[in-house]
Enzyme design. Structure first.
Site, PDB file in Angstrom:
ATOM      1  N   HIS A 167       0.738  -1.419   0.276  1.00 19.97           N
ATOM      2  CA  HIS A 167      -0.187  -0.016  -0.249  1.00 19.97           C
ATOM      3  C   HIS A 167       0.712   1.145   0.099  1.00 19.97           C
ATOM      4  O   HIS A 167       0.184   2.652  -0.560  1.00 19.97           O
ATOM      5  CB  HIS A 167      -1.435  -0.083   0.985  1.00 19.97           C
ATOM      6  CG  HIS A 167      -2.190  -0.415   0.842  1.00 19.97           C
ATOM      7  ND1 HIS A 167      -2.996   0.187   0.123  1.00 19.97           N
ATOM      8  CD2 HIS A 167      -2.626  -1.875   0.531  1.00 19.97           C
ATOM      9  CE1 HIS A 167      -4.183  -0.349  -0.229  1.00 19.97           C
ATOM     10  NE2 HIS A 167      -3.917  -1.561   0.045  1.00 19.97           N
ATOM     11  N   GLU A 222     -11.410 -11.831  -6.631  1.00 19.89           N
ATOM     12  CA  GLU A 222      -9.521 -11.288  -6.046  1.00 19.89           C
ATOM     13  C   GLU A 222      -9.448 -13.017  -4.909  1.00 19.89           C
ATOM     14  O   GLU A 222      -8.019 -13.036  -4.820  1.00 19.89           O
ATOM     15  CB  GLU A 222      -9.355 -10.231  -4.835  1.00 19.89           C
ATOM     16  CG  GLU A 222     -10.637 -10.054  -4.283  1.00 19.89           C
ATOM     17  CD  GLU A 222     -10.573  -8.746  -3.309  1.00 19.89           C
ATOM     18  OE1 GLU A 222      -9.353  -8.374  -3.894  1.00 19.89           O
ATOM     19  OE2 GLU A 222     -11.556  -8.400  -2.479  1.00 19.89           O
ATOM     20  N   ASP A 260      -4.925  -8.554  -5.322  1.00 20.24           N
ATOM     21  CA  ASP A 260      -4.912  -9.901  -4.817  1.00 20.24           C
ATOM     22  C   ASP A 260      -5.312 -11.594  -5.170  1.00 20.24           C
ATOM     23  O   ASP A 260      -4.843 -12.222  -4.835  1.00 20.24           O
ATOM     24  CB  ASP A 260      -5.862 -10.262  -3.740  1.00 20.24           C
ATOM     25  CG  ASP A 260      -5.938  -9.502  -2.108  1.00 20.24           C
ATOM     26  OD1 ASP A 260      -4.643  -9.386  -1.483  1.00 20.24           O
ATOM     27  OD2 ASP A 260      -6.708  -8.437  -1.337  1.00 20.24           O
ATOM     28  N   CYS A 286      -9.136  -3.147 -11.411  1.00 18.46           N
ATOM     29  CA  CYS A 286      -9.352  -2.292 -10.813  1.00 18.46           C
ATOM     30  C   CYS A 286      -7.786  -2.770 -10.068  1.00 18.46           C
ATOM     31  O   CYS A 286      -7.859  -1.443  -9.288  1.00 18.46           O
ATOM     32  CB  CYS A 286     -10.362  -1.526  -9.087  1.00 18.46           C
ATOM     33  SG  CYS A 286     -10.438  -3.040  -8.630  1.00 18.46           S
TER      34      CYS A 286
END
Length: 586
Positions: free
Chosen positions: A201, A448, A472, A519
């Site tokens: 992140h 995911e 993921d 996404c």
């Protein structure tokens, strides 16, 4: 002396500035700049915390029983000495005065300085006193952070004045998602961290801020000193420390060239994304906070494909945002998009996005052992029904202001969908009984988890759309924890198994007339634009800063030609062969 540190390039471009070190700590403390008027207050906070810890240590020492080992009293005396040592507290106060660090940051910064001095000591006994110092600092930090439920609203107050003429770059062992958001206002030109990978992140937020970043340097925060001149080469994954004048000028030239390229790409803002053979492609934006919606619109986003609502929950000392606070945030994003769709993902905490709020007792140990597999995303929401219904109410209320889509993360089977639909029915009934307005909200799932991809046909009747979270999906398909430095190099989106799952999901959605988008990070990676178009994808959601680059690639692609390449890609024997099938060398 000039030297280089190597890591993983995660955000393109070049940044040049003086190093600002954020020391690692076992406590998650706030790091922010303060205004001149706040220097006195922060200094007093630090002095008060020091005196309280000193008082506690004295009480502990005086309360020792008569038969207590003498070593205990001696240890407490050492800690008392460290608490009053000017090299710790007075030097920390200087960070507050000269650097405008908040109290917690100043103390942890001074700990880093002293810890390095202890490491360099030849005497074993003195070197081992580093652990005592860390314990004392942790005590003071705990006092400082007590009762801190929210970070100040003006986190960057005074930062630009502090920066002066020299630009700054941030160097740290790691940067939490919450801290990344606190540093979004532009005071830092780039980031360097010891750990992390392309989909950590830290990397994701750095790309959303469109600033260069290099992660996974391992020893970067130890080798780089405070105030060193640093060049971050976000293209090559190299950090140049104290560069020579010739090297510095070369990188400054590259900075100017990159700015000219950004200006050229900006001209594509109003150009529709249409392939050479006439296929229309939707360009959506991923955002973290409601104020990101307007800048996304300015770079040509046709809507929000992913609003990561968990960022509203972070950095709050474990206090969850209220329904009203969430409603206002979602409403702000919906209004900013002016009638374009806003896809709000329900809170996805866990793994590399921890929430300070404690997990249920029975889940804590598992979450520590393997957070990527623990109680996270939709699992956490369903385990906290009151919190989940509160978020749903806020989202449905915001839908009265414009088109909203509700996205569920980490769904793996139909039972979860049925539970969510039950919650939605209760929420809608509540809102109607209150007389509150709401619009029609489309329901979607993120694919995911490989299980979701394999049973997708049974999930599609329950939903209106699908969004593929490639970060993921790759992690779980390849059994690789993307936050684990020892295996992050094995995280490979070119793996044929990953590409095969992607192609399968896109094909099934198209056959069932369900809209589908990607996404994850692959949507904004130019290497995969042609591959995804060839699989039949017509909706990409990415960081706003990537939209112009991907749109340029779409305008130059022939989707029919791309489709002919896909079979070779997904049938490749290994990742290298898959990349070679589309002529991508790296």
């Amino acid at each position: 002396m000039s030297f280089q540190v190597f890591g993983t390039a995660v955000a393109r471009g070049v940044a040049i500035g003086r190093a600002v070190l954020v020391a690692s700590s076992r406590l998650d403390v706030a790091h922010y700049f303060i205004a001149d008027v706040d220097v006195g207050e922060q200094s007093e906070r630090l002095r008060t915390a020091r005196e309280r810890v000193a008082s506690e240590l004295v009480q502990l020492r005086d309360a020792l029983p008569s038969d207590a080992p003498p070593e205990l009293a001696a240890l407490l005396d050492v800690h008392l000495m460290l608490v009053h040592d000017e090299a710790l507290v007075e030097a920390s106060l200087e960070w507050v005065r000269s650097r405008h660090y908040n109290a917690e940051w100043a103390l942890s910064a001074q700990l880093e300085v002293l810890a390095r001095q202890f490491d360099d000591m030849e005497d074993d006994y003195l070197r081992e006193r580093k652990a005592d110092l860390e314990q004392v600092v942790e005590r003071i930090l705990r006092v400082l952070t007590e009762g801190t439920e929210e970070w100040p609203s003006a986190l960057q107050s005074g930062a630009r004045d502090f920066a002066g003429e020299d630009p700054l770059v941030l160097v740290a062992g790691d940067i939490s998602p919450a801290d990344m958001l606190r540093f979004r206002d532009g005071v830092f030109q780039g980031f360097v961290t010891d750990i992390g990978g392309k989909t950590s992140h830290t990397a994701i937020v750095a790309r959303s801020m469109d600033i260069p970043a290099v992660v996974g340097t391992r020893e970067g925060s130890r080798l780089i000193q405070q105030d060193d001149w640093v060049v971050i080469d976000g293209d090559a994954g190299v950090v140049v420390v104290n560069p020579s004048p010739i090297v510095l000028e070369e990188y400054r030239f590259r900075q100017r060239q990159a700015e000219l390229e950004r200006e050229r790409l900006a001209r594509l803002r109003f150009t529709p994304a249409v392939t050479l053979d006439g296929e229309r492609v939707e360009m959506l934006a991923n955002i973290e906070l409601p104020q990101d919606a307007e800048p996304a619109l300015q770079v040509g986003a046709e809507g929000v494909g992913l609003f990561r609502s968990e960022f509203l929950f972070m950095g709050r000392g474990g206090q969850l945002p209220s329904e009203e606070e969430q409603y206002l945030a979602y409403r702000q994003a919906v209004l900013a998009m002016g009638g374009r769709p806003v896809t709000i993902r329900t809170v996805d905490v866990g793994a590399d996005k921890p929430l300070e709020r404690a997990l249920p007792n029975e889940s804590r140990q598992d979450a520590i052992l393997n957070p990527a597999m623990g109680l996270r995303a939709i699992r956490w929401s369903l385990s906290e029904p009151a919190m989940f219904r509160q978020q749903l109410r806020a989202i449905y209320r915001a839908s009265a202001e414009g088109p909203v889509r509700l996205l569920l993360p980490m769904v793996s089977h139909g039972r979860e969908l049925r539970q969510v639909r039950d919650c939605i029915e209760k929420v809608c009934a509540q809102l109607k009984s209150r007389g509150q307005r709401m619009g029609s909200v489309e329901l979607g799932v993120m694919v995911e988890v490989p299980a979701a991809a394999l049973v997708l046909r049974s999930l599609l009747p329950w939903v209106d759309f699908v969004s593929i979270g490639t970060n993921d999906l790759i992690q779980y398909t390849l059994a690789i924890d993307r936050a684990d430095q020892s295996v992050s190099h094995l995280f490979d989106p070119w793996h044929p198994a990953v590409l095969g799952l992607l192609a399968r999901v896109i094909q099934e959605c198209r056959e069932q007339n369900k809209s589908v988008s990607v996404c994850g990070e692959m949507a904004g990676d130019l290497a995969f634009t042609e591959v995804l178009l060839g699989m039949g994808l017509r909706s990409f959601s990415m960081h706003p800063t990537q939209i112009a680059r991907v749109k340029q690639r779409v305008l130059r692609c022939d989707s029919a030609r791309a489709a002919a390449l896909v079979r070779d890609v997904i049938n490749a024997e290994d990742p290298a062969a898959a990349a070679a099938a589309v002529g991508w060398g790296g």
